[in-house]
Design a protein around this motif. Structure first.
Motif, mmCIF file in Angstrom:
data_model
loop_
_atom_site.group_PDB
_atom_site.id
_atom_site.type_symbol
_atom_site.label_atom_id
_atom_site.label_comp_id
_atom_site.label_asym_id
_atom_site.label_seq_id
_atom_site.Cartn_x
_atom_site.Cartn_y
_atom_site.Cartn_z
ATOM 1 N N LEU A 42 0.802 -1.229 0.170
ATOM 2 C CA LEU A 42 0.095 0.008 0.065
ATOM 3 C C LEU A 42 0.978 1.222 -0.125
ATOM 4 C CD1 LEU A 42 -2.428 -1.163 2.841
ATOM 5 C CD2 LEU A 42 -2.746 -1.302 0.559
ATOM 6 N N GLY A 43 0.526 2.408 -0.676
ATOM 7 C CA GLY A 43 1.214 3.432 -0.846
ATOM 8 C C GLY A 43 0.298 4.717 -1.099
ATOM 9 N N ALA A 44 0.712 5.883 -0.637
ATOM 10 C CA ALA A 44 -0.003 7.082 -0.550
ATOM 11 C C ALA A 44 0.245 7.258 -2.233
ATOM 12 C CB ALA A 44 0.244 8.035 0.324
ATOM 13 N N THR A 45 -0.969 8.110 -2.700
ATOM 14 C CA THR A 45 -0.931 8.633 -3.978
ATOM 15 C C THR A 45 -0.527 9.934 -3.907
ATOM 16 O OG1 THR A 45 -3.106 9.498 -3.942
ATOM 17 C CG2 THR A 45 -2.826 6.891 -4.995
ATOM 18 N N PRO A 46 -0.215 10.333 -5.149
ATOM 19 C CA PRO A 46 0.204 11.989 -5.044
ATOM 20 C C PRO A 46 -0.950 12.586 -4.417
ATOM 21 C CG PRO A 46 0.827 11.150 -7.397
ATOM 22 C CD PRO A 46 -0.042 9.910 -6.595
ATOM 23 N N ASP A 47 -2.209 12.401 -4.798
ATOM 24 C CA ASP A 47 -3.570 13.218 -4.184
ATOM 25 C C ASP A 47 -3.579 12.812 -2.561
ATOM 26 O OD1 ASP A 47 -4.359 14.139 -6.564
ATOM 27 O OD2 ASP A 47 -5.575 12.790 -6.561
ATOM 28 N N GLY A 48 -3.094 11.721 -2.139
ATOM 29 C CA GLY A 48 -3.085 11.399 -0.838
ATOM 30 C C GLY A 48 -1.929 12.091 0.039
ATOM 31 N N ALA A 49 -0.777 12.204 -0.910
ATOM 32 C CA ALA A 49 0.280 13.113 -0.222
ATOM 33 C C ALA A 49 -0.003 14.509 -0.071
ATOM 34 C CB ALA A 49 1.586 12.849 -0.951
ATOM 35 N N ALA A 50 -0.931 15.119 -1.239
ATOM 36 C CA ALA A 50 -0.997 16.328 -1.235
ATOM 37 C C ALA A 50 -2.125 16.567 0.057
ATOM 38 C CB ALA A 50 -1.560 16.692 -2.498
ATOM 39 N N PHE A 51 -3.128 15.525 0.362
ATOM 40 C CA PHE A 51 -4.073 15.687 1.431
ATOM 41 C C PHE A 51 -3.486 15.752 2.549
ATOM 42 C CE2 PHE A 51 -6.879 13.831 4.472
ATOM 43 C CZ PHE A 51 -8.220 14.345 4.058
ATOM 44 N N VAL A 52 -2.440 14.983 3.080
ATOM 45 C CA VAL A 52 -1.718 14.832 3.955
ATOM 46 C C VAL A 52 -0.995 16.537 4.392
ATOM 47 C CG1 VAL A 52 0.263 13.986 5.450
ATOM 48 C CG2 VAL A 52 -1.457 12.418 4.288
ATOM 49 N N GLU A 53 -0.386 16.808 3.357
ATOM 50 C CA GLU A 53 0.372 17.934 3.410
ATOM 51 C C GLU A 53 -0.493 19.220 3.787
ATOM 52 O OE1 GLU A 53 2.766 17.823 -0.108
ATOM 53 O OE2 GLU A 53 4.108 16.222 0.822
ATOM 54 N N GLU A 54 -1.632 19.195 3.058
ATOM 55 C CA GLU A 54 -2.651 20.282 3.259
ATOM 56 C C GLU A 54 -3.227 20.216 4.536
ATOM 57 O OE1 GLU A 54 -5.048 23.523 2.950
ATOM 58 O OE2 GLU A 54 -3.315 22.854 1.913
ATOM 59 N N THR A 55 -3.429 19.026 4.986
ATOM 60 C CA THR A 55 -3.932 18.944 6.531
ATOM 61 C C THR A 55 -2.669 19.390 7.715
ATOM 62 O OG1 THR A 55 -5.638 17.097 6.052
ATOM 63 C CG2 THR A 55 -4.805 17.272 8.066
ATOM 64 N N ARG A 56 -1.588 19.054 7.329
ATOM 65 C CA ARG A 56 -0.652 19.345 8.321
ATOM 66 C C ARG A 56 -0.580 21.051 8.312
ATOM 67 N NH1 ARG A 56 3.588 14.428 6.997
ATOM 68 N NH2 ARG A 56 2.456 12.858 8.345
ATOM 69 N N ARG A 57 -0.786 21.322 7.042
ATOM 70 C CA ARG A 57 -0.728 23.021 6.858
ATOM 71 C C ARG A 57 -1.752 23.769 7.559
ATOM 72 N NH1 ARG A 57 -2.630 26.906 4.868
ATOM 73 N NH2 ARG A 57 -4.440 25.800 3.479
ATOM 74 N N ARG A 58 -2.945 23.076 7.564
ATOM 75 C CA ARG A 58 -4.015 23.864 8.099
ATOM 76 C C ARG A 58 -3.839 23.584 9.633
ATOM 77 N NH1 ARG A 58 -9.519 22.750 5.132
ATOM 78 N NH2 ARG A 58 -8.883 23.280 3.064
ATOM 79 N N ARG A 59 -3.482 22.584 9.911
ATOM 80 C CA ARG A 59 -3.301 22.230 11.610
ATOM 81 C C ARG A 59 -2.156 23.180 12.061
ATOM 82 N NH1 ARG A 59 -4.179 15.550 11.787
ATOM 83 N NH2 ARG A 59 -6.443 15.889 11.651
ATOM 84 N N ASP A 60 -1.071 23.234 11.369
ATOM 85 C CA ASP A 60 0.060 24.378 11.990
ATOM 86 C C ASP A 60 -0.373 25.706 11.875
ATOM 87 O OD1 ASP A 60 1.951 22.196 12.359
ATOM 88 O OD2 ASP A 60 2.830 22.505 10.567
ATOM 89 N N GLY A 61 -1.206 26.047 10.648
ATOM 90 C CA GLY A 61 -1.725 27.229 10.430
ATOM 91 C C GLY A 61 -2.621 27.618 11.800
ATOM 92 N N TRP A 62 -3.623 26.695 12.378
ATOM 93 C CA TRP A 62 -4.183 27.051 13.372
ATOM 94 C C TRP A 62 -3.364 27.324 14.683
ATOM 95 C CZ3 TRP A 62 -5.084 24.908 18.144
ATOM 96 C CH2 TRP A 62 -6.355 25.355 18.871
ATOM 97 N N LEU A 63 -2.517 26.314 14.816
ATOM 98 C CA LEU A 63 -1.659 26.294 16.134
ATOM 99 C C LEU A 63 -0.609 27.378 16.164
ATOM 100 C CD1 LEU A 63 -1.381 24.887 18.932
ATOM 101 C CD2 LEU A 63 0.050 23.063 17.933
ATOM 102 N N THR A 64 0.097 27.477 15.214
ATOM 103 C CA THR A 64 1.273 28.833 15.200
ATOM 104 C C THR A 64 0.958 29.958 15.593
ATOM 105 O OG1 THR A 64 2.394 27.340 13.321
ATOM 106 C CG2 THR A 64 3.306 29.588 13.771
ATOM 107 N N PRO A 65 0.003 30.606 15.284
ATOM 108 C CA PRO A 65 -0.617 31.996 15.573
ATOM 109 C C PRO A 65 -0.749 32.029 17.444
ATOM 110 C CG PRO A 65 -2.308 31.310 14.231
ATOM 111 C CD PRO A 65 -1.110 30.288 13.988
#
Length: 139
Positions: free
Chosen positions: A90-113
């Motif tokens: 099993l492996g992450a597709t490019p869409d799967g990788a993008a989903f993970v990265e976007e979710t991490r970006r959103r979570r960091d975007g909420w927490l960092t400020p």
């Protein structure tokens, strides 16, 4: 403060923060279990269902259901295992990788400020607590 009181307060605070951060997904229809499996594949690379189940701490039948949804959504691929044709990688597709990265970006975007609003001493206390919490999670 006694250990029972600290335990209760810590558990409540961690659960509230965790719930808020989990809600910061790129697509809220992806469950926490699905995101956990996808993020592990993205971070650790391709692996078999048995390996993924073991690392995520769930049963293989449960992981089979989780992976089926991720494959159907185009976030995970199934491929042949070079050493054993009976196994599936099993492996992450490019869409799967993008989903993970976007979710991490959103979570960091909420927490960092929110962290930026803390004093330097408070941020250092959180850094120290983070290390302690990592140790607690490994016991």
């Amino acid at each position: 403060m006694n250990d029972v009181s600290l335990s209760t307060d810590l558990r409540i605070a961690v659960n509230r923060l965790s719930r808020t951060l989990r809600a910061q997904k790129a697509d809220t229809t992806v469950t926490d279990a699905q995101f956990s499996a996808l993020a592990r594949l993205h971070r650790d690379g391709s692996m078999t269902l048995a390996e993924l189940s073991r690392q995520d701490g769930v049963t293989p039948p449960s992981m089979t259901k989780t992976v089926a949804v991720l494959v159907e959504r185009g976030l995970v691929t199934k491929g042949g295992h070079g050493d054993d044709r009976r196994k599936v990688l099993l492996g992450a597709t490019p869409d799967g990788a993008a989903f993970v990265e976007e979710t991490r970006r959103r979570r960091d975007g909420w927490l960092t400020p929110r962290l930026a609003d803390l004093t330097e001493a408070e941020r250092q206390t959180l850094a120290d607590a983070t290390e302690i919490m990592r140790r607690l999670a490994q016991q």
